[in-house]
Design a protein around this motif. Sequence first.
Motif, PDB file in Angstrom:
ATOM      1  N   GLU A   1       0.831  -1.210   0.000  1.00  0.00           N
ATOM      2  CA  GLU A   1       0.000   0.000   0.000  1.00  0.00           C
ATOM      3  C   GLU A   1       0.866   1.261   0.000  1.00  0.00           C
ATOM      4  O   GLU A   1       1.989   1.245   0.498  1.00  0.00           O
ATOM      5  CB  GLU A   1      -0.915   0.036   1.232  1.00  0.00           C
ATOM      6  CG  GLU A   1      -1.986  -1.029   1.258  1.00  0.00           C
ATOM      7  CD  GLU A   1      -1.520  -2.364   1.830  1.00  0.00           C
ATOM      8  OE1 GLU A   1      -2.336  -3.304   1.860  1.00  0.00           O
ATOM      9  OE2 GLU A   1      -0.337  -2.468   2.246  1.00  0.00           O
TER      10      GLU A   1
ATOM     11  N   TYR B   1      -8.006   6.332  -9.949  1.00  0.00           N
ATOM     12  CA  TYR B   1      -8.871   7.460  -9.603  1.00  0.00           C
ATOM     13  C   TYR B   1      -9.470   8.112 -10.848  1.00  0.00           C
ATOM     14  O   TYR B   1     -10.594   8.610 -10.825  1.00  0.00           O
ATOM     15  CB  TYR B   1      -8.104   8.479  -8.739  1.00  0.00           C
ATOM     16  CG  TYR B   1      -8.259   8.157  -7.269  1.00  0.00           C
ATOM     17  CD1 TYR B   1      -8.997   8.958  -6.418  1.00  0.00           C
ATOM     18  CD2 TYR B   1      -7.698   6.988  -6.744  1.00  0.00           C
ATOM     19  CE1 TYR B   1      -9.170   8.638  -5.079  1.00  0.00           C
ATOM     20  CE2 TYR B   1      -7.860   6.646  -5.411  1.00  0.00           C
ATOM     21  CZ  TYR B   1      -8.604   7.473  -4.586  1.00  0.00           C
ATOM     22  OH  TYR B   1      -8.781   7.140  -3.274  1.00  0.00           O
TER      23      TYR B   1
ATOM     24  N   PHE C   1      -2.304   4.207  -8.914  1.00  0.00           N
ATOM     25  CA  PHE C   1      -3.260   4.915  -8.061  1.00  0.00           C
ATOM     26  C   PHE C   1      -3.985   6.002  -8.860  1.00  0.00           C
ATOM     27  O   PHE C   1      -5.218   6.088  -8.844  1.00  0.00           O
ATOM     28  CB  PHE C   1      -2.519   5.547  -6.873  1.00  0.00           C
ATOM     29  CG  PHE C   1      -3.392   6.367  -5.967  1.00  0.00           C
ATOM     30  CD1 PHE C   1      -3.993   5.805  -4.859  1.00  0.00           C
ATOM     31  CD2 PHE C   1      -3.621   7.715  -6.226  1.00  0.00           C
ATOM     32  CE1 PHE C   1      -4.809   6.559  -4.024  1.00  0.00           C
ATOM     33  CE2 PHE C   1      -4.434   8.476  -5.405  1.00  0.00           C
ATOM     34  CZ  PHE C   1      -5.028   7.901  -4.294  1.00  0.00           C
TER      35      PHE C   1
ATOM     36  N   ASP D   1      -5.144   6.538  -0.154  1.00  0.00           N
ATOM     37  CA  ASP D   1      -6.598   6.458  -0.373  1.00  0.00           C
ATOM     38  C   ASP D   1      -7.366   7.213   0.713  1.00  0.00           C
ATOM     39  O   ASP D   1      -8.323   7.939   0.415  1.00  0.00           O
ATOM     40  CB  ASP D   1      -7.058   4.995  -0.390  1.00  0.00           C
ATOM     41  CG  ASP D   1      -6.967   4.378  -1.783  1.00  0.00           C
ATOM     42  OD1 ASP D   1      -7.594   4.919  -2.710  1.00  0.00           O
ATOM     43  OD2 ASP D   1      -6.270   3.366  -1.945  1.00  0.00           O
TER      44      ASP D   1
END
Length: 227
Positions: free
Chosen positions: A45, A119, A115, A87
């Motif tokens: 992450e 989005y 990422f 996030d």
Amino acid sequence: MPLLTIGHRGAKGHLAENTLPSFKKAVELGAQAVELDVHVCATGELVVLHDFTVDRTTNGSGEVHKLTLASLKALQVEGKYTLPTLDEVFEVLGKGVFVNIEMKGRHTAKPVADFIQRYITEKGYTYSDFIVSSFQREELEALHNISPDTPIGVLTQASVAQAMEWAAEFKAVAIHPHFSLLTESNIKKAKQAGYEIYTWTVNEPEDIARVKTLGVDGIITDYPDRL
């Protein structure tokens, strides 16, 4: 275009840096944008944290890239905050806040590109909602190769001329020089070359006043309320 007020790690002068309350506070104080730092943790992450270790800002110790998200989440910042994922920061900010993602850790380019793509595809964001910056040449190069449409900003605390060289190489849209490097002459050159200028970290009123007269596009500050 009006001058962009960019909250440095949120509103670092008011609340613990790179925490969700700090990002909220920056927007409350009038920032139209925030700057934050990302690392990839051991479980993959993107975690928002400045340093390569958790030692300075949390009650734990160890290198971020060697710790799992669960172990990072168990840590406390100033005894009351937790380390956020990228996030979570976007959930708190919502659309309409421009985000400067600084690739701090190694091997962050691919996760950051993924990422942003997610989005854009899933949440209706556009490339103009982001800029990705770094001091690290290899990360900028990797990002440019993986995702040429992602806007890049080249960070420097040494040389505006070198930042412009890298910017040309990676088709960056902006340079991010330390405010002490700024002169009328180098700003003019950067503007003529088509680059936006986001300068950091400008906190003192006299420095803010000087930098404003130079015609930069954005000021990264610990105190968004001072702009």
